[in-house]
Write a protein that holds these residues in place. Structure first.
Motif, PDB file in Angstrom:
ATOM      1  N   MET A 128       0.788  -1.177   0.000  1.00 11.07           N
ATOM      2  CA  MET A 128       0.000   0.000   0.000  1.00 11.07           C
ATOM      3  C   MET A 128       0.844   1.260   0.000  1.00 11.07           C
ATOM      4  SD  MET A 128      -3.198   0.173   0.201  1.00 11.07           S
ATOM      5  CE  MET A 128      -4.630   0.028   0.846  1.00 11.07           C
ATOM      6  N   THR A 129       2.015   1.118   0.462  1.00 10.95           N
ATOM      7  CA  THR A 129       2.886   2.297   0.508  1.00 10.95           C
ATOM      8  C   THR A 129       3.180   2.799  -0.907  1.00 10.95           C
ATOM      9  OG1 THR A 129       4.830   0.938   0.563  1.00 10.95           O
ATOM     10  CG2 THR A 129       3.985   1.719   2.656  1.00 10.95           C
ATOM     11  N   VAL A 130       3.191   1.926  -1.818  1.00 15.36           N
ATOM     12  CA  VAL A 130       3.462   2.341  -3.191  1.00 15.36           C
ATOM     13  C   VAL A 130       2.303   3.201  -3.682  1.00 15.36           C
ATOM     14  CG1 VAL A 130       3.756   1.515  -5.537  1.00 15.36           C
ATOM     15  CG2 VAL A 130       4.841   0.328  -3.675  1.00 15.36           C
ATOM     16  N   VAL A 131       1.080   2.815  -3.342  1.00 16.70           N
ATOM     17  CA  VAL A 131      -0.089   3.555  -3.817  1.00 16.70           C
ATOM     18  C   VAL A 131      -0.143   4.912  -3.132  1.00 16.70           C
ATOM     19  CG1 VAL A 131      -2.612   3.553  -3.865  1.00 16.70           C
ATOM     20  CG2 VAL A 131      -1.365   1.471  -4.332  1.00 16.70           C
ATOM     21  N   GLY A 186       2.338   6.654  -1.988  1.00 13.80           N
ATOM     22  CA  GLY A 186       3.413   7.472  -2.563  1.00 13.80           C
ATOM     23  C   GLY A 186       3.002   7.989  -3.946  1.00 13.80           C
ATOM     24  N   LEU A 187       2.348   7.097  -4.673  1.00 11.34           N
ATOM     25  CA  LEU A 187       1.887   7.477  -6.004  1.00 11.34           C
ATOM     26  C   LEU A 187       0.801   8.542  -5.905  1.00 11.34           C
ATOM     27  CD1 LEU A 187       2.164   6.926  -9.000  1.00 11.34           C
ATOM     28  CD2 LEU A 187       0.531   5.073  -8.757  1.00 11.34           C
ATOM     29  N   ARG A 199       0.435  10.672  -3.457  1.00  7.19           N
ATOM     30  CA  ARG A 199       1.075  11.930  -3.076  1.00  7.19           C
ATOM     31  C   ARG A 199       1.773  12.580  -4.280  1.00  7.19           C
ATOM     32  NH1 ARG A 199       3.501   9.923   2.379  1.00  7.19           N
ATOM     33  NH2 ARG A 199       4.331   8.549   0.856  1.00  7.19           N
ATOM     34  N   TYR A 200       2.419  11.792  -5.084  1.00  6.67           N
ATOM     35  CA  TYR A 200       3.087  12.307  -6.269  1.00  6.67           C
ATOM     36  C   TYR A 200       2.070  12.937  -7.216  1.00  6.67           C
ATOM     37  CZ  TYR A 200       5.538  12.516 -10.710  1.00  6.67           C
ATOM     38  OH  TYR A 200       6.053  12.944 -11.892  1.00  6.67           O
ATOM     39  N   VAL A 201       0.970  12.248  -7.460  1.00  2.26           N
ATOM     40  CA  VAL A 201      -0.066  12.747  -8.367  1.00  2.26           C
ATOM     41  C   VAL A 201      -0.659  14.031  -7.798  1.00  2.26           C
ATOM     42  CG1 VAL A 201      -2.372  12.232  -9.295  1.00  2.26           C
ATOM     43  CG2 VAL A 201      -0.586  10.514  -9.408  1.00  2.26           C
ATOM     44  N   ALA A 202      -0.895  14.051  -6.466  1.00  2.00           N
ATOM     45  CA  ALA A 202      -1.472  15.241  -5.843  1.00  2.00           C
ATOM     46  C   ALA A 202      -0.492  16.417  -5.961  1.00  2.00           C
ATOM     47  CB  ALA A 202      -1.804  14.960  -4.383  1.00  2.00           C
ATOM     48  N   ALA A 203       0.789  16.185  -5.733  1.00  2.00           N
ATOM     49  CA  ALA A 203       1.787  17.249  -5.839  1.00  2.00           C
ATOM     50  C   ALA A 203       1.876  17.759  -7.279  1.00  2.00           C
ATOM     51  CB  ALA A 203       3.143  16.739  -5.361  1.00  2.00           C
ATOM     52  N   GLU A 204       1.851  16.819  -8.221  1.00  2.00           N
ATOM     53  CA  GLU A 204       1.919  17.219  -9.642  1.00  2.00           C
ATOM     54  C   GLU A 204       0.681  18.023 -10.011  1.00  2.00           C
ATOM     55  OE1 GLU A 204       3.543  17.688 -13.367  1.00  2.00           O
ATOM     56  OE2 GLU A 204       4.512  16.916 -11.576  1.00  2.00           O
ATOM     57  N   ALA A 205      -0.495  17.597  -9.545  1.00  2.00           N
ATOM     58  CA  ALA A 205      -1.740  18.302  -9.845  1.00  2.00           C
ATOM     59  C   ALA A 205      -1.695  19.703  -9.229  1.00  2.00           C
ATOM     60  CB  ALA A 205      -2.942  17.511  -9.320  1.00  2.00           C
ATOM     61  N   GLU A 206      -1.161  19.797  -7.999  1.00  2.00           N
ATOM     62  CA  GLU A 206      -1.069  21.099  -7.342  1.00  2.00           C
ATOM     63  C   GLU A 206      -0.109  22.013  -8.094  1.00  2.00           C
ATOM     64  OE1 GLU A 206       0.384  22.957  -3.092  1.00  2.00           O
ATOM     65  OE2 GLU A 206      -0.056  20.815  -3.212  1.00  2.00           O
ATOM     66  N   ARG A 207       1.018  21.459  -8.552  1.00  2.00           N
ATOM     67  CA  ARG A 207       1.995  22.252  -9.313  1.00  2.00           C
ATOM     68  C   ARG A 207       1.374  22.751 -10.622  1.00  2.00           C
ATOM     69  NH1 ARG A 207       5.379  21.689 -13.465  1.00  2.00           N
ATOM     70  NH2 ARG A 207       4.930  19.500 -13.772  1.00  2.00           N
ATOM     71  N   ARG A 208       0.697  21.903 -11.332  1.00  2.00           N
ATOM     72  CA  ARG A 208       0.074  22.292 -12.593  1.00  2.00           C
ATOM     73  C   ARG A 208      -1.042  23.305 -12.353  1.00  2.00           C
ATOM     74  NH1 ARG A 208       0.718  18.389 -17.431  1.00  2.00           N
ATOM     75  NH2 ARG A 208       2.638  17.384 -16.823  1.00  2.00           N
ATOM     76  N   LEU A 209      -1.765  23.127 -11.249  1.00  2.00           N
ATOM     77  CA  LEU A 209      -2.822  24.075 -10.924  1.00  2.00           C
ATOM     78  C   LEU A 209      -2.228  25.461 -10.663  1.00  2.00           C
ATOM     79  CD1 LEU A 209      -5.827  24.473 -10.352  1.00  2.00           C
ATOM     80  CD2 LEU A 209      -5.388  23.860  -7.983  1.00  2.00           C
ATOM     81  N   ARG A 210      -1.087  25.502  -9.951  1.00  2.00           N
ATOM     82  CA  ARG A 210      -0.422  26.794  -9.701  1.00  2.00           C
ATOM     83  C   ARG A 210       0.088  27.417 -11.006  1.00  2.00           C
ATOM     84  NH1 ARG A 210       2.795  25.133  -4.378  1.00  2.00           N
ATOM     85  NH2 ARG A 210       1.044  25.324  -2.952  1.00  2.00           N
ATOM     86  N   GLU A 211       0.665  26.603 -11.857  1.00  2.00           N
ATOM     87  CA  GLU A 211       1.122  27.118 -13.156  1.00  2.00           C
ATOM     88  C   GLU A 211      -0.044  27.687 -13.947  1.00  2.00           C
ATOM     89  OE1 GLU A 211       3.165  24.020 -15.242  1.00  2.00           O
ATOM     90  OE2 GLU A 211       4.937  24.140 -13.978  1.00  2.00           O
TER      91      GLU A 211
END
Length: 169
Positions: free
Chosen positions: A1-4, A6-7, A9-21
């Motif tokens: 489950m740790t893989v999911v 982490g994934l 969190r990665y997707v959420a961070a990427e979505a947040e970064r793109r949203l800020r851009e």
């Protein structure tokens, strides 16, 4: 489950970064939109100014065409008369020149002989000036020779008479 997780969190961070851009892009577009509106207003004012100038140019062109037409109406009819007068004047002048050239042909030979005589006199004058220069040089040389002779005599008398008694003539 740790893989999911982490994934996720990665997707959420990427979505947040793109949203800020995206938000940054939107804010920049908003600023560009106000600049574009200002440019659009300036462009409209320039077009109005150019339209006004174009109307003035059309008016000037019409006035210029009218002036040219009036000038042609006034000048062209008299132009033929002036050309005829000029042709008559030119014929008169040409006839006078031909008559003078015949008279000048006779005077030409006289003029040539006078010019030849003047040339001869000029060459004689230059020779006389040259001789006068030589004479002046000769006089200057003789004057210097006399001064040199006087100086020699003075020296000779001083050397012949060392005691200061007068020399005999």
């Amino acid at each position: 489950m740790t893989v999911v997780s982490g994934l996720v969190r990665y997707v959420a961070a990427e979505a947040e970064r793109r949203l800020r851009e995206g938000l940054d892009l939107m804010s920049r577009l908003g600023l560009d939109r106000t600049r574009l509106d200002a440019y659009d207003e300036r462009l409209r004012r320039m077009e109005q100014t150019l339209d006004g100038q174009q109307a003035e140019l059309r008016s000037l062109r019409a006035d210029l065409d009218s002036l040219v037409t009036q000038l042609n109406d006034r000048v062209l009819p008299r132009l033929d008369e002036r050309m005829d007068d000029t042709e008559r004047d030119l014929a008169t002048v040409a006839t006078g020149v031909l008559r003078q050239s015949r008279d000048n042909a006779a005077n030409g030979t006289r003029l040539e002989s006078v010019e030849q005589r003047v040339g001869d006199l000029r060459s004689r004058l230059s020779r006389v000036e040259q001789r006068a220069g030589l004479w002046r040089d000769l006089q200057a040389n003789l004057a210097r020779l006399g001064e040199d002779l006087d100086a020699l005599r003075t020296r000779l008398t001083a050397t012949d008479n060392p005691l200061g008694t007068e020399a005999r003539p």
